[in-house]
Structure formats: C-alpha cells, structure tokens
Design an enzyme around this catalytic site. Structure first.
Site, PDB file in Angstrom:
ATOM      1  N   ASP A  79      32.874  41.699  38.441  1.00 13.44           N
ATOM      2  CA  ASP A  79      34.153  41.016  38.235  1.00 13.44           C
ATOM      3  C   ASP A  79      34.339  39.803  39.171  1.00 13.44           C
ATOM      4  O   ASP A  79      34.168  38.667  38.740  1.00 13.44           O
ATOM      5  CB  ASP A  79      35.316  42.010  38.397  1.00 13.44           C
ATOM      6  CG  ASP A  79      36.509  41.693  37.524  1.00 13.44           C
ATOM      7  OD1 ASP A  79      36.420  40.780  36.692  1.00 13.44           O
ATOM      8  OD2 ASP A  79      37.539  42.383  37.662  1.00 13.44           O
ATOM      9  N   HIS A 132      33.457  36.496  37.099  1.00 14.38           N
ATOM     10  CA  HIS A 132      34.218  35.242  36.974  1.00 14.38           C
ATOM     11  C   HIS A 132      33.651  34.230  37.961  1.00 14.38           C
ATOM     12  O   HIS A 132      33.422  34.565  39.138  1.00 14.38           O
ATOM     13  CB  HIS A 132      35.696  35.485  37.294  1.00 14.38           C
ATOM     14  CG  HIS A 132      36.363  36.434  36.338  1.00 14.38           C
ATOM     15  ND1 HIS A 132      37.164  36.001  35.296  1.00 14.38           N
ATOM     16  CD2 HIS A 132      36.332  37.784  36.239  1.00 14.38           C
ATOM     17  CE1 HIS A 132      37.614  37.048  34.626  1.00 14.38           C
ATOM     18  NE2 HIS A 132      37.124  38.150  35.172  1.00 14.38           N
ATOM     19  N   HIS A 137      39.481  40.814  27.980  1.00 16.85           N
ATOM     20  CA  HIS A 137      39.858  41.892  28.897  1.00 16.85           C
ATOM     21  C   HIS A 137      40.876  42.770  28.160  1.00 16.85           C
ATOM     22  O   HIS A 137      41.765  42.244  27.469  1.00 16.85           O
ATOM     23  CB  HIS A 137      40.576  41.347  30.131  1.00 16.85           C
ATOM     24  CG  HIS A 137      39.696  40.668  31.147  1.00 16.85           C
ATOM     25  ND1 HIS A 137      39.036  39.518  30.894  1.00 16.85           N
ATOM     26  CD2 HIS A 137      39.428  40.987  32.438  1.00 16.85           C
ATOM     27  CE1 HIS A 137      38.373  39.151  31.983  1.00 16.85           C
ATOM     28  NE2 HIS A 137      38.584  40.027  32.946  1.00 16.85           N
ATOM     29  N   ASP A 189      37.244  31.599  28.801  1.00 15.39           N
ATOM     30  CA  ASP A 189      38.344  32.527  28.522  1.00 15.39           C
ATOM     31  C   ASP A 189      39.715  31.877  28.635  1.00 15.39           C
ATOM     32  O   ASP A 189      39.914  30.878  29.345  1.00 15.39           O
ATOM     33  CB  ASP A 189      38.245  33.806  29.361  1.00 15.39           C
ATOM     34  CG  ASP A 189      38.802  33.687  30.760  1.00 15.39           C
ATOM     35  OD1 ASP A 189      38.804  32.569  31.321  1.00 15.39           O
ATOM     36  OD2 ASP A 189      39.249  34.716  31.301  1.00 15.39           O
ATOM     37  N   HIS A 249      29.980  40.760  33.385  1.00 14.02           N
ATOM     38  CA  HIS A 249      31.403  40.479  33.653  1.00 14.02           C
ATOM     39  C   HIS A 249      31.564  39.990  35.094  1.00 14.02           C
ATOM     40  O   HIS A 249      31.747  40.776  36.023  1.00 14.02           O
ATOM     41  CB  HIS A 249      32.242  41.744  33.408  1.00 14.02           C
ATOM     42  CG  HIS A 249      33.714  41.482  33.429  1.00 14.02           C
ATOM     43  ND1 HIS A 249      34.554  41.789  32.380  1.00 14.02           N
ATOM     44  CD2 HIS A 249      34.520  40.926  34.370  1.00 14.02           C
ATOM     45  CE1 HIS A 249      35.796  41.438  32.669  1.00 14.02           C
ATOM     46  NE2 HIS A 249      35.799  40.916  33.890  1.00 14.02           N
ATOM     47  N   GLU A 254      42.474  47.180  31.411  1.00 13.83           N
ATOM     48  CA  GLU A 254      42.248  47.130  32.860  1.00 13.83           C
ATOM     49  C   GLU A 254      43.536  47.510  33.585  1.00 13.83           C
ATOM     50  O   GLU A 254      43.520  48.299  34.521  1.00 13.83           O
ATOM     51  CB  GLU A 254      41.812  45.706  33.273  1.00 13.83           C
ATOM     52  CG  GLU A 254      41.651  45.532  34.793  1.00 13.83           C
ATOM     53  CD  GLU A 254      41.437  44.076  35.226  1.00 13.83           C
ATOM     54  OE1 GLU A 254      41.766  43.154  34.429  1.00 13.83           O
ATOM     55  OE2 GLU A 254      40.963  43.864  36.353  1.00 13.83           O
TER      56      GLU A 254
END
Ligand code: ADE
Ligand code: ZN
Length: 338
Positions: free
Chosen positions: A282, A22, A201, A142, A20, A204
């Site tokens: 992340d 980005h 996701h 995504d 995970h 979160e």
C-alpha cells in the site's frame, strides 16, 4: 539459523510481484525529508525521527491527511522520476520483479504538477526502473474518491487521452464512507470499454456492501483491500467462485487502525474460503512495511509453510495484468524455488 531468520531468507529469495502500492506512499523517509526541506512551512517534518512520529496514524482520516501533505510536496517531473526510481530500487532489493503502481493524476495536477510533467517523470522513471533495477512497472491511474465525479471525469480523460506506456488499470482510492462506489460507474464503464482493468479500493474502511458495489457497479476485476469481505459468507463464496483477487495489505490495515493486529486480520478466513489473496504494501514507508515483511509477518501469524508462501506469491502473479507468457515464466521460477 533460527526458524524465523530461515523463513526471512526464504521470503527474500522468492521472486515476487506487488499489485497494490501508491507512488506517493512509496517515498522513502529520506525522500520525504528532502522534499519537505524544499517546501518550508508545509508542515511535513524534515527530520527522520519527527517523520516517524508524523507517520503514526490515529485513524484512516488522519492517514489520508498526512498522505495528502506529502503529495503536495511533489511538484516537478524530476520528483516523479525520483519517486519511481526509488520505488524500483526498493522492490529490486526484495526480488520483486514487477509492480502495478497507483498514481493519482488529478491530485498531482491540483498540487501544481502539470499533466505533461507527470507523464514525463513516469516515463523516464519507468525506463530507469527496467534498465537500472530490472523491475517492470505498470500504472494504475486512480480517481481520488473524495473529489467526486469531477475527479472521475478528469481522471478518465487524462488516462484515455494520454494512455502512457504501461497503463493497465483504472482505480478508485481515498475514503469509502460517504463516497459510494456507484457514483463512479460511468467512468469505470468507459475505462473498461477502452481496455483498462478495473481495480477499485473497496472494503478497506467500510463493509462488504462496498465490495459488492465495486463488483456490480464498477466491474471490479480485483479489489483493493477487500478486507471486510470476510464478514459476508455469500461474498466470500462469490469472490472465490469468480476468482476475483483481493489486494490484501495487512500492515496498512493495522497502521490505519482498521484491524487490531496482523494476527487479528481476517486474511486466514479469506484464505480458508478459497479467496485468491495477494499480499501487498500500500504505502510502505508510511506504514513501516516492506513486501518481504508482509509475507513474513503473515507466515508467522498464520503458521504458513514455505509451500503456502510460494502459493501466495503465485496468486499475485496470476492476479497481475502481466502477459500470459511472463506469468508462466514467473510461475516456473517460483516452482523451482518451492
Ligand atoms: N491512497 C493512498 N493509500 C490509500 C489507501 N490505503 N486507501 C485509500 N486511498 C489511498
Ligand atoms: Zn491503497
């Protein structure tokens, strides 16, 4: 050697995978500063000290605003190539062998990067990551949830029309509050029918109901974060029984102020309930996080043994979308370290 530096050395030695991260959020501060110099007036600092301040987040929405400002600086295929290679260099230095990297085509195109330029930068960057840094990269395309169903449809079309090498999964990011997961059901159904894995996701920034929706409406095979699952015993049992892994990002949750501290993070509760927890970064430089750092901080806060750390690294291998032979090779390597 003090115990924590011995543990740091052990973590550094572990072969790892990252599930995970980005692409935009992986840009090093030096890269962000360089991009900002090319876009005067963007509001993104060109100075590293000011950038550190810029990357101090009041809350999750503030984080997203900053993230989008950085994203808007990326306008050429060379920018994408450089981001990919920069990420691979950072991963390789931490013995990370494989990463699944989230890319948001719809936002890049809105920011003026053509779809072709994005694909070109991803392909050339991925080649260089493998040949120059020994890191294999896979992509998750995504949907930016805040842009609604138009973004859902366009992301699906872009993914299936182009289907670049390395594309393994379909995701959903951005805010959760006011952006129900179920809205995106048709796009996830089509993506799954086309063979992409579902990795939205959920949980979160909102409660366990969002995680249930990700599972039931989007067929989630892994959950991005899933932190709030800890509040729902039935969900914990379901995640454990169905072996749906969580992509836990402890430092991210602290830095976006979703949890007070890593010590207060529910990762212990998730593990105690048998959930397949994986550790991830992340948006590493934005959060001052590294993959090794996540393993180390969780080990320190939870008092984990080396064997438990090896098990966590193994969870990420098992939860990945690598081929079985590659998983077995990585697990064998981990067994020899542990
Ligand atoms: N996009 C980049 N980082 C994100 C995060 N932590 N949550 C949702 N969307 C994101
Ligand atoms: Zn994320």
């Amino acid at each position: 050697m003090p115990e924590n530096s011995a543990m740091a050395a052990f973590v550094a030695e572990l072969p790892k995978v990252e599930l995970h991260v980005h692409l935009v959020g992986s840009a090093s501060p030096a890269t962000v500063a360089r991009l900002a110099r090319r876009h005067p007036g963007s509001g993104v600092p060109t100075d590293l000290t000011e950038l550190r301040e810029f990357f101090t987040f009041r809350d999750f929405d503030h984080f997203l605003t900053v993230y989008w400002a950085v994203q808007s600086l990326i306008t050429t295929s060379a920018d994408i190539h450089d981001l990919v290679v920069g990420l691979a260099a950072d991963l390789s230095a931490q013995r990370c062998r494989y990463a699944e990297v989230t890319v948001t085509p719809y936002n890049h195109v809105l920011d003026g990067l053509s779809g072709d330029a994005l694909l070109e930068g991803l392909a050339s960057g991925r080649n260089a990551a493998a040949t120059e840094h020994g890191v294999d990269l896979a992509w998750c395309f995504d949907i930016p949830g805040e842009k609604g169903t138009t973004a859902g449809r366009e992301t699906l079309i872009f993914a299936l029309r182009n289907r670049p090498d390395g594309l393994v999964s379909f995701g959903l990011g951005g805010p959760e509050i006011g952006v129900g997961r179920a809205l995106f059901e048709p796009f996830f159904t089509a993506a799954r029918e086309a063979g992409l894995h579902s990795v939205p996701h959920a949980g979160e920034t909102s409660g366990p109901a969002t995680v249930w929706s990700a599972i039931h409406d989007l067929g989630a095979e892994r959950i991005g974060h899933g932190t709030s699952s800890a509040a729902d015993p039935a969900l914990l049992a379901y995640l454990a029984e169905h072996r749906i892994p969580l992509e836990v990002c402890p430092t991210s949750n602290v830095r976006t102020r979703q949890v007070e501290s890593v010590a207060a993070h529910p990762v212990r509760r998730l593990l105690d309930h048998g959930v397949l927890v994986t550790l991830n970064t992340d948006d590493p430089p934005m959060f001052g996080a590294t993959l090794n750092g996540e393993y180390l901080t969780v080990a320190e806060c939870l008092g984990l043994t080396r064997t438990e750390l090896v098990a966590l690294a193994g969870n990420a291998v098992r939860a990945s979308f690598l081929q079985d032979t590659r998983k077995e090779a990585l697990l064998a390597e981990l067994a020899s370290v542990g």
